[in-house]
Design a protein around this motif. Sequence first.
Motif, PDB file in Angstrom:
ATOM      1  N   TYR A 118      20.549  14.114   0.681  1.00 39.55           N
ATOM      2  CA  TYR A 118      21.702  14.900   1.115  1.00 39.55           C
ATOM      3  C   TYR A 118      21.250  16.155   1.864  1.00 39.55           C
ATOM      4  O   TYR A 118      21.819  16.500   2.903  1.00 39.55           O
ATOM      5  CB  TYR A 118      22.604  15.289  -0.065  1.00 39.55           C
ATOM      6  N   GLU A 119      20.242  16.832   1.344  1.00 36.96           N
ATOM      7  CA  GLU A 119      19.757  18.051   1.997  1.00 36.96           C
ATOM      8  C   GLU A 119      19.261  17.755   3.416  1.00 36.96           C
ATOM      9  O   GLU A 119      19.514  18.523   4.343  1.00 36.96           O
ATOM     10  CB  GLU A 119      18.668  18.712   1.165  1.00 36.96           C
ATOM     11  N   THR A 120      18.568  16.643   3.581  1.00 34.87           N
ATOM     12  CA  THR A 120      18.097  16.246   4.907  1.00 34.87           C
ATOM     13  C   THR A 120      19.283  15.968   5.823  1.00 34.87           C
ATOM     14  O   THR A 120      19.315  16.409   6.979  1.00 34.87           O
ATOM     15  CB  THR A 120      17.193  15.006   4.797  1.00 34.87           C
ATOM     16  N   PHE A 121      20.259  15.249   5.299  1.00 35.62           N
ATOM     17  CA  PHE A 121      21.471  14.952   6.067  1.00 35.62           C
ATOM     18  C   PHE A 121      22.191  16.250   6.428  1.00 35.62           C
ATOM     19  O   PHE A 121      22.592  16.446   7.580  1.00 35.62           O
ATOM     20  CB  PHE A 121      22.384  14.038   5.252  1.00 35.62           C
ATOM     21  N   PHE A 122      22.326  17.140   5.468  1.00 35.38           N
ATOM     22  CA  PHE A 122      23.001  18.427   5.673  1.00 35.38           C
ATOM     23  C   PHE A 122      22.366  19.172   6.841  1.00 35.38           C
ATOM     24  O   PHE A 122      23.055  19.616   7.764  1.00 35.38           O
ATOM     25  CB  PHE A 122      22.907  19.260   4.391  1.00 35.38           C
ATOM     26  N   ARG A 123      21.048  19.303   6.809  1.00 29.88           N
ATOM     27  CA  ARG A 123      20.346  20.039   7.865  1.00 29.88           C
ATOM     28  C   ARG A 123      20.522  19.369   9.236  1.00 29.88           C
ATOM     29  O   ARG A 123      20.563  20.054  10.255  1.00 29.88           O
ATOM     30  CB  ARG A 123      18.861  20.183   7.536  1.00 29.88           C
ATOM     31  N   SER A 124      20.649  18.059   9.245  1.00 34.21           N
ATOM     32  CA  SER A 124      20.751  17.367  10.528  1.00 34.21           C
ATOM     33  C   SER A 124      22.150  17.439  11.138  1.00 34.21           C
ATOM     34  O   SER A 124      22.279  17.428  12.360  1.00 34.21           O
ATOM     35  CB  SER A 124      20.312  15.907  10.384  1.00 34.21           C
ATOM     36  N   VAL A 125      23.200  17.502  10.318  1.00 35.76           N
ATOM     37  CA  VAL A 125      24.559  17.465  10.877  1.00 35.76           C
ATOM     38  C   VAL A 125      25.291  18.803  10.857  1.00 35.76           C
ATOM     39  O   VAL A 125      26.275  18.956  11.587  1.00 35.76           O
ATOM     40  CB  VAL A 125      25.455  16.405  10.170  1.00 35.76           C
ATOM     41  N   GLU A 126      24.835  19.754  10.083  1.00 32.24           N
ATOM     42  CA  GLU A 126      25.568  21.008   9.944  1.00 32.24           C
ATOM     43  C   GLU A 126      25.756  21.735  11.275  1.00 32.24           C
ATOM     44  O   GLU A 126      26.874  22.167  11.588  1.00 32.24           O
ATOM     45  CB  GLU A 126      24.883  21.903   8.900  1.00 32.24           C
ATOM     46  N   PRO A 127      24.728  21.853  12.116  1.00 30.27           N
ATOM     47  CA  PRO A 127      24.961  22.535  13.411  1.00 30.27           C
ATOM     48  C   PRO A 127      25.991  21.815  14.286  1.00 30.27           C
ATOM     49  O   PRO A 127      26.840  22.456  14.915  1.00 30.27           O
ATOM     50  CB  PRO A 127      23.577  22.530  14.070  1.00 30.27           C
ATOM     51  N   MET A 128      25.930  20.498  14.309  1.00 28.23           N
ATOM     52  CA  MET A 128      26.886  19.717  15.100  1.00 28.23           C
ATOM     53  C   MET A 128      28.309  19.915  14.580  1.00 28.23           C
ATOM     54  O   MET A 128      29.252  20.057  15.356  1.00 28.23           O
ATOM     55  CB  MET A 128      26.496  18.231  15.057  1.00 28.23           C
ATOM     56  N   LEU A 129      28.469  19.949  13.271  1.00 23.49           N
ATOM     57  CA  LEU A 129      29.798  20.143  12.696  1.00 23.49           C
ATOM     58  C   LEU A 129      30.340  21.529  13.018  1.00 23.49           C
ATOM     59  O   LEU A 129      31.525  21.682  13.323  1.00 23.49           O
ATOM     60  CB  LEU A 129      29.770  19.922  11.185  1.00 23.49           C
ATOM     61  N   ARG A 130      29.478  22.540  12.961  1.00 29.52           N
ATOM     62  CA  ARG A 130      29.923  23.892  13.302  1.00 29.52           C
ATOM     63  C   ARG A 130      30.367  23.971  14.760  1.00 29.52           C
ATOM     64  O   ARG A 130      31.390  24.591  15.078  1.00 29.52           O
ATOM     65  CB  ARG A 130      28.816  24.922  13.045  1.00 29.52           C
ATOM     66  N   ARG A 131      29.607  23.334  15.653  1.00 28.97           N
ATOM     67  CA  ARG A 131      29.988  23.344  17.077  1.00 28.97           C
ATOM     68  C   ARG A 131      31.320  22.627  17.289  1.00 28.97           C
ATOM     69  O   ARG A 131      32.191  23.116  18.013  1.00 28.97           O
ATOM     70  CB  ARG A 131      28.894  22.700  17.923  1.00 28.97           C
ATOM     71  N   ALA A 132      31.475  21.476  16.658  1.00 26.60           N
ATOM     72  CA  ALA A 132      32.725  20.721  16.794  1.00 26.60           C
ATOM     73  C   ALA A 132      33.894  21.537  16.244  1.00 26.60           C
ATOM     74  O   ALA A 132      34.968  21.597  16.864  1.00 26.60           O
ATOM     75  CB  ALA A 132      32.622  19.384  16.077  1.00 26.60           C
ATOM     76  N   ALA A 133      33.693  22.162  15.100  1.00 24.57           N
ATOM     77  CA  ALA A 133      34.761  22.966  14.499  1.00 24.57           C
ATOM     78  C   ALA A 133      35.107  24.150  15.398  1.00 24.57           C
ATOM     79  O   ALA A 133      36.277  24.519  15.517  1.00 24.57           O
ATOM     80  CB  ALA A 133      34.341  23.440  13.114  1.00 24.57           C
ATOM     81  N   PHE A 134      34.097  24.738  16.044  1.00 23.03           N
ATOM     82  CA  PHE A 134      34.377  25.840  16.956  1.00 23.03           C
ATOM     83  C   PHE A 134      35.214  25.362  18.137  1.00 23.03           C
ATOM     84  O   PHE A 134      36.130  26.062  18.594  1.00 23.03           O
ATOM     85  CB  PHE A 134      33.086  26.489  17.447  1.00 23.03           C
ATOM     86  N   LEU A 135      34.931  24.159  18.629  1.00 26.45           N
ATOM     87  CA  LEU A 135      35.734  23.618  19.728  1.00 26.45           C
ATOM     88  C   LEU A 135      37.182  23.402  19.297  1.00 26.45           C
ATOM     89  O   LEU A 135      38.102  23.564  20.096  1.00 26.45           O
ATOM     90  CB  LEU A 135      35.135  22.310  20.236  1.00 26.45           C
TER      91      LEU A 135
END
Length: 77
Positions: A10-27
Amino acid sequence: MDSDAEVEDYETFFRSVEPMLRRAAFLYTGDTELAHDLAQETLVRAWQHWSRVSVHPHPDAWCRTVLRNVAKSRWRR
């Protein structure tokens, strides 16, 4: 009880998708703080359903769908 391997996955997954999710949420929102909150809420839900998410063929797509739904719910309130 969560196994060490499950937590590590989960931690590996978290680190890999968290930036993408933040960018999408900002959009979706145009607000940096709200984007961070939406990404965090999405990742909490991913952890709560990790047994299902971890075997999903595209767990990042699962998270994007949840993120969109969380954003819609907040907008409706």
